[in-house]
Design a protein around this motif. Sequence first.
Motif, mmCIF file in Angstrom:
data_model
loop_
_atom_site.group_PDB
_atom_site.id
_atom_site.type_symbol
_atom_site.label_atom_id
_atom_site.label_comp_id
_atom_site.label_asym_id
_atom_site.label_seq_id
_atom_site.Cartn_x
_atom_site.Cartn_y
_atom_site.Cartn_z
ATOM 1 N N GLU A 235 0.849 -1.203 0.000
ATOM 2 C CA GLU A 235 0.000 0.000 0.000
ATOM 3 C C GLU A 235 0.877 1.243 0.000
ATOM 4 O OE1 GLU A 235 -3.328 -0.094 2.706
ATOM 5 O OE2 GLU A 235 -3.180 2.064 3.012
ATOM 6 N N GLU A 271 -4.736 3.640 -1.812
ATOM 7 C CA GLU A 271 -5.649 4.394 -0.940
ATOM 8 C C GLU A 271 -5.839 5.802 -1.485
ATOM 9 O OE1 GLU A 271 -5.305 3.905 3.253
ATOM 10 O OE2 GLU A 271 -5.816 5.992 3.654
ATOM 11 N N HIS A 274 -3.954 8.581 0.289
ATOM 12 C CA HIS A 274 -2.508 8.467 0.070
ATOM 13 C C HIS A 274 -2.149 9.003 -1.315
ATOM 14 C CE1 HIS A 274 -2.144 4.861 3.118
ATOM 15 N NE2 HIS A 274 -2.715 5.932 3.640
ATOM 16 N N ASP A 299 -8.185 1.150 -0.938
ATOM 17 C CA ASP A 299 -8.656 1.666 0.341
ATOM 18 C C ASP A 299 -9.410 2.940 0.013
ATOM 19 O OD1 ASP A 299 -7.667 -0.345 1.880
ATOM 20 O OD2 ASP A 299 -6.270 0.892 3.035
ATOM 21 N N ASP A 342 -11.091 2.426 4.363
ATOM 22 C CA ASP A 342 -10.055 2.813 5.331
ATOM 23 C C ASP A 342 -10.392 4.242 5.734
ATOM 24 O OD1 ASP A 342 -7.883 3.066 6.910
ATOM 25 O OD2 ASP A 342 -6.410 2.438 5.418
HETATM 26 CO CO CO Z 1 -4.982 2.180 4.042
#
Ligand code: CO
Length: 440
Positions: A235, A271, A274, A299, A342
């Motif tokens: 990730e 994600e 991110h 995510d 998430d």
């Molecule tokens: Co995550």
Amino acid sequence: MNAPVRFFGEIQPFRYEGPESRNLFAYRWYDKDRMVLGKRMEDHLRFAIAYWHSFTWPGGDPFGGETFLRPWMHGGDEMALARAKADVAFDLFRILDVPFFCFHDRDIAPEGKSLRESNANVRAIADIFARKMETEKVRLLWGTANLFSNRRFMAGAATNPDPDVFAYASAQVKHVLEVTHELGGQNYVLWGGREGYETLLNTDLKRELDQMGRFLNLVVEHKHRIGFKGTILIEPKPQEPTKHQYDYDVGTVYGLLCRAGLQDEVKVNIEANHATLAGHSFEHEIAMAAALGIFGSIDMNKGDAQSGWDTDQFPTNIEDTALALYEIIKAGGFTTGGLNFDAKIRRQSLDPEDLVLAHAGAMDLCARALLMAAKMVEDGALQRAVDERYAGWNGAEGGAMFAGERSLADIAARVEAEGLDPQPRSGRQERLENLVASYF
Ligand code: CO
Ligand code: XUL
């Protein structure tokens, strides 16, 4: 402790009532059996709930402690609390009718005095999961090891200067990988929690990259040794907690994988927040992973446009979500991957219903966005515009250059002989943006 029976009170399982419904405790768009592009909505979206945000995080921030005061976080034997937490988690899975969940080892069970004791705690709760999963429909999307909370990991796990920390992290991952396998997990995630550095003044960057490559190879070898058929996922995240994380974004992770010889073994879990922290859009990261052949899972969350950190909010933006799902459909959809929320409720959202509604609203948003993305695919006008833009490459000379059948000298000779004078053509961005808006 007394088990927090019926934490969610009278909240009944959610059902689909359609877009006209004004009932906030029903789905307006998430109609799991509805066929979309030949697949059930549930199978497209593969929703998962994240154990850490929803059941383990107590509501603290850097300036203030716990706000939630959940009954399973206080007052008694830690393992009894962990069992009560599992009951609450499975209640939420049932109320929302989500097909998957995800966890870190430290989310589900307390850390013991030794790794052996910690692993036994994790195993005991995993056994409870296994029993519950015999009767509940929920499955495990992925498991992962928390290699960042304990102070032993403050200088990294696999990239720690101390080989004993590398060994400890390896042992922890071995255990969670095996537990994930036994629970029928579809993937195993490695988020490089503290794999990065604060200052080059105390860091041997090359050695840390080599350590990371070694670690990834060990994990992949063990996956094959135990016969785990799921996907190993990295990730990416650019910063936070360290100043510079080694798995910065999808492109950087691909470089690390190639360097470790693992580009065919490991994929990415992307994600949204991110991606934006790395200066990309979510759909960019998905498209990049698809182009590199390493798209795995997502995510789902959103950041805050004014805050420069990972706020992990539930998604509310329909266009961003539709564009991300459009890229996922174009990439062939999820195989072992899925859509893990998430995301966490805000620390003032104290009530049990806040947790339920956060997930339900996000599921409805994603379902609605899926329908829009499906319209984009079915209509085909966006794809046709892209195909037309590159159509020249299908011609004889375009094709020959692309296939490596022309040298630089051949190409130069033809440009001169034909007096080539290429004329720019509009990129038509606003027209395409209007087209996207027409699907909403
Ligand atoms: Co995550
Ligand atoms: C941290 C993060 C993690 C990973 C799993 O930003 O996203 O929760 O998803 O370790």
